[in-house]
Design a protein around this motif. Structure first.
Motif, PDB file in Angstrom:
ATOM      1  N   ARG A  96       8.020  13.247  -5.732  1.00  0.00           N
ATOM      2  CA  ARG A  96       7.399  11.941  -5.528  1.00  0.00           C
ATOM      3  C   ARG A  96       6.585  11.906  -4.233  1.00  0.00           C
ATOM      4  O   ARG A  96       5.453  11.439  -4.210  1.00  0.00           O
ATOM      5  N   ILE A 102       2.442  11.500  -3.686  1.00  0.00           N
ATOM      6  CA  ILE A 102       1.833  10.502  -2.806  1.00  0.00           C
ATOM      7  C   ILE A 102       0.888  11.172  -1.814  1.00  0.00           C
ATOM      8  O   ILE A 102      -0.233  10.698  -1.594  1.00  0.00           O
ATOM      9  N   CYS A 103       1.322  12.262  -1.230  1.00  0.00           N
ATOM     10  CA  CYS A 103       0.471  12.994  -0.286  1.00  0.00           C
ATOM     11  C   CYS A 103      -0.810  13.470  -0.963  1.00  0.00           C
ATOM     12  O   CYS A 103      -1.891  13.408  -0.382  1.00  0.00           O
ATOM     13  N   LEU A 158      -2.307  12.059  -3.583  1.00  0.00           N
ATOM     14  CA  LEU A 158      -3.149  10.878  -3.791  1.00  0.00           C
ATOM     15  C   LEU A 158      -3.905  10.515  -2.515  1.00  0.00           C
ATOM     16  O   LEU A 158      -5.100  10.225  -2.549  1.00  0.00           O
ATOM     17  N   ILE A 159      -3.208  10.534  -1.407  1.00  0.00           N
ATOM     18  CA  ILE A 159      -3.825  10.202  -0.120  1.00  0.00           C
ATOM     19  C   ILE A 159      -4.927  11.203   0.209  1.00  0.00           C
ATOM     20  O   ILE A 159      -6.033  10.829   0.591  1.00  0.00           O
ATOM     21  N   TYR A 173       4.997   1.869   0.596  1.00  0.00           N
ATOM     22  CA  TYR A 173       5.797   2.491  -0.453  1.00  0.00           C
ATOM     23  C   TYR A 173       6.569   3.692   0.083  1.00  0.00           C
ATOM     24  O   TYR A 173       7.769   3.831  -0.163  1.00  0.00           O
ATOM     25  N   VAL A 174       5.892   4.539   0.833  1.00  0.00           N
ATOM     26  CA  VAL A 174       6.543   5.729   1.388  1.00  0.00           C
ATOM     27  C   VAL A 174       7.671   5.332   2.329  1.00  0.00           C
ATOM     28  O   VAL A 174       8.767   5.902   2.270  1.00  0.00           O
ATOM     29  N   ASP A 210       0.837  -1.193   0.000  1.00  0.00           N
ATOM     30  CA  ASP A 210       0.000   0.000   0.000  1.00  0.00           C
ATOM     31  C   ASP A 210       0.878   1.251   0.000  1.00  0.00           C
ATOM     32  O   ASP A 210       2.108   1.160   0.020  1.00  0.00           O
ATOM     33  N   LEU A 211       0.259   2.409  -0.046  1.00  0.00           N
ATOM     34  CA  LEU A 211       1.020   3.664  -0.129  1.00  0.00           C
ATOM     35  C   LEU A 211       1.923   3.879   1.078  1.00  0.00           C
ATOM     36  O   LEU A 211       3.037   4.390   0.939  1.00  0.00           O
TER      37      LEU A 211
END
Length: 47
Positions: free
Chosen positions: A31, A35-36, A38-39, A6-7, A2-3
């Motif tokens: 990057r 991600i932030c 997307l969340i 990944y982070v 999950d994200l």
């Protein structure tokens, strides 16, 4: 994966490479910002 996984993996690699924040935006900043976003846009954080 999950994200969050990944982070954590990504930040581990960045830390191990002795990455330093550039004057402008670097690949790591871009990057992590993506991600932030997307969340945030997909309401993936619990309230």
């Amino acid at each position: 994966m999950d994200l969050a996984d990944y982070v954590l993996s990504f930040t581990d690699v960045v830390a191990e490479s002795n990455w330093r924040e550039p004057v402008g935006y670097g690949f790591a900043v871009l990057r992590l910002t993506a991600i932030c976003r997307l969340i945030r846009e997909n309401h993936l954080l619990g309230r």
